[in-house]
Design an enzyme around this catalytic site. Structure first.
Site, mmCIF file in Angstrom:
data_model
loop_
_atom_site.group_PDB
_atom_site.id
_atom_site.type_symbol
_atom_site.label_atom_id
_atom_site.label_comp_id
_atom_site.label_asym_id
_atom_site.label_seq_id
_atom_site.Cartn_x
_atom_site.Cartn_y
_atom_site.Cartn_z
ATOM 1 N N ASP A 222 0.905 -1.181 -0.058
ATOM 2 C CA ASP A 222 -0.080 0.135 0.115
ATOM 3 C C ASP A 222 0.858 1.473 0.086
ATOM 4 O O ASP A 222 1.622 1.531 0.807
ATOM 5 C CB ASP A 222 -0.780 -0.220 1.154
ATOM 6 N N GLU A 274 14.415 -14.495 0.856
ATOM 7 C CA GLU A 274 15.048 -15.697 1.857
ATOM 8 C C GLU A 274 13.926 -16.767 1.687
ATOM 9 O O GLU A 274 14.421 -17.938 2.111
ATOM 10 C CB GLU A 274 14.830 -15.296 3.229
#
Ligand code: GLC
Length: 561
Positions: A222, A274
């Site tokens: 956002d 990751e």
């Protein structure tokens, strides 16, 4: 957890294919308006889980959910008071896990919406900041400043909130005296974090990991052009002609698109990388021109950015072609695919917008007193043509719930039912975004058109939603729903959308766009004379008339030879 296994299955399947997000079709769910299982009149996570099969059946690749976190709901959930929990209105964390598990079982990826620019004023950090008073560590997490004027009675600068009114609110200090002011780009209930502070950055690393560990496949970010403010917070007046969310390279505002925001996205990219399975970041960055927007999708930043340039292009062949070519070249230059999007929870639904004049700024909405209200049928017809054309373009596409039904904007919402803070903060001058957020119609003959078991709906549904209900369109040849379903099936079968290569345009008469994907020819008659069509029709937005495609229609045909 079962869903982790399913997520890995998806990842393995992908390894043989290409990056899934480069050509995926992602369906936006606006949780409060999708499906209500509990009868409160507000949609919930269990409602979503129960209806996921219909989305798999539609043929989308992923869902993006607007915020479902704990929130006082002052801005429909974009005011978050706990970033690591589900609001009781929508259910529980267990409901969330069950929803993700079901989605993955159906082969749908799940994108969460993360809101880093601000929190709710009910967030424990903000409450602590109010209690701790000026000069405290607690206040450093937000943007508190002393006011101007003899007694600090004037806001620290002249910035105006996106929702109207000043961007600052004055607090009452713990000793009861009028005190400092805090900054909020949006509603008073949405104080902006101070992203200069490492503690804020660490907190959000943790929030990302919390949801990634629960199996989400990525985030829609956002206000990804917010977060960082220019040093010294200099005065600035936003050009009224521009969308209130707009930040331009040319008209550089001190609160949008600051260069240093990119440090944050590089940091986030390291976090998502990751994890296995290509977890993605998609930016909501209302910045122009597209060359500037492309900074958000440089190789070490986000994967996608919403192409608002395309979304804000009117129904005009030359303009469409220009923005498409520009998007592909510009995003391609940084190695990113373009995205294509026509509607979301902040814009007038494209079944209405494409039949309106060009000058309706993002977020302002339309209501009963708006000038030049469009013809509903014309709007739906154009929307179908625009959607079918969009789904033929190379890159990722976003759909907004209900567009597959051809839903128009709900215009006749009574004043007292309106909920968007934009409406209230501008005292009715702007209608705001409620009209695109009305609960979905599932069944023509059920209470609230099948949205909730009790018949309650947090915003009133217009009668036309009954005729457009999903069950009234399912299996009906020529319906909008069947058109989307056919297009999405063909898109998969023919690997349409794959690759960020150029569009293979073919010569076309004025007002018409024609391009070729493999052995499929796509013709969009935007405003031209009827176009004779050769080849087998695979899907069309409007029946051919005497073998020709009329205006405001798109067709995909298989070309022989
Ligand atoms: C984004 C959201 C919008 C929200 C605003 C504040 O623009 O899409 O709905 O009001 O951010 O969070």
């Amino acid at each position: 957890m079962a869903h982790t296994v399913a997520a890995q299955d998806i990842a393995t399947a992908d390894a043989a294919a290409h990056d899934w997000w480069r050509s995926s079709v992602i369906y936006q769910i606006y949780p409060r308006s999708f499906a209500d299982s509990s009868g409160t009149g507000v949609g919930d996570l269990r409602g979503i889980t129960a209806r996921l099969e219909s989305l798999a059946d539609l043929g989308v690749d992923a869902i993006w959910l607007s915020p479902f976190y704990r929130s006082p709901q002052k801005d429909a959930g974009y005011d978050v008071s706990d970033f690591r929990d589900v609001d009781p209105l929508f259910g529980t964390l267990d409901d969330f896990d069950a929803m993700v598990a079901r989605a993955h079982e159906l082969g749908l990826r799940v994108i969460a919406d993360i809101v880093p620019n601000h929190s709710s004023d009910q967030h424990p950090w903000f409450q602590a900041a109010l209690a701790a008073g000026p000069g405290s560590k607690e206040r450093e997490r937000y943007i508190f400043r002393d006011g101007k004027g003899e007694h600090g009675e004037l806001p620290p600068n002249n910035w105006e909130s996106v929702f109207g009114g000043p961007m600052w609110t004055r607090v009452t200090e713990p000793d009861g005296t009028p005190g400092q002011w805090y900054l909020h780009i949006f509603d008073t209930s949405q104080p902006d974090f101070d992203w200069e502070l490492e503690e804020v950055r660490e907190e959000f690393d943790g929030v990302l990991r919390f949801w990634l560990d629960r199996g989400v496949d990525g985030f829609r970010v956002d206000v990804a052009h917010g977060l960082i403010k220019a040093d010294g917070l200099p005065d600035f007046v936003q050009d009224d002609e521009e969308a209130s969310m707009g930040g331009g390279a040319a008209t550089q505002s001190p609160y949008w698109a600051q260069d240093r925001v990119h440090e944050i996205w590089r940091r986030w990219r390291k976090v998502t990388d990751e994890y296995e399975g290509q977890r993605i970041l998609a930016a909501e960055a209302w910045v122009y021109p597209l060359e500037f927007m492309a900074n958000w999708v440089r190789p070490d930043e986000m994967h996608q950015t919403f192409n608002f340039g395309y979304m804000e292009t009117h129904w005009d062949a030359a303009d469409l072609r220009a923005v498409i070519d520009d998007s592909i070249t510009t995003f391609g230059a940084v190695g990113a695919p373009s995205t294509w999007v026509l509607s979301n929870h902040d814009m007038i639904r494209h079944a209405t917008r494409l039949a309106l004049g060009k000058d309706t700024p993002q977020g302002h909405g339309v209501g009963p007193a708006s000038p030049g209200l469009p013809d509903v049928e014309e709007g739906i017809r154009r929307a179908r043509a625009a959607s079918l054309f969009m789904l033929s373009l190379p890159g990722g596409a976003y759909l907004y719930q209900g567009e597959e039904l051809g839903l128009p904007e709900a215009i006749d919402i009574p004043d007292e039912a309106r909920q968007d803070p934009t409406w209230h903060r501008t005292e009715g001058e702007r209608y705001g975004r409620d009209g695109c957020r009305v609960p979905l119609p599932w069944e023509a003959d059920a209470p609230a058109y099948g949205f909730s078991p009790t018949g309650d709906a947090w915003l009133p549904q217009p009668a036309v939603y009954g005729t457009l209900a999903r069950d009234a369109q399912s299996g009906v040849e020529g319906s909008t729903l069947e058109m989307y379903r056919a297009a999405l099936r063909l898109r998969r079968e023919h690997r349409i959308g794959v690759g960020s290569g150029d569009v293979a345009w073919e010569d076309s008469p004025e007002g018409v766009l024609i391009h070729r994907v493999g052995d499929i020819r796509v013709i969009a008659n935007v405003s031209g004379a009827p176009v004779p069509v050769e080849g087998d029709v695979l899907v069309t937005s409007h029946a051919l008339e005497d073998g020709a495609l009329p205006a405001d229609a798109t067709v995909w045909v298989r070309v022989r030879g």
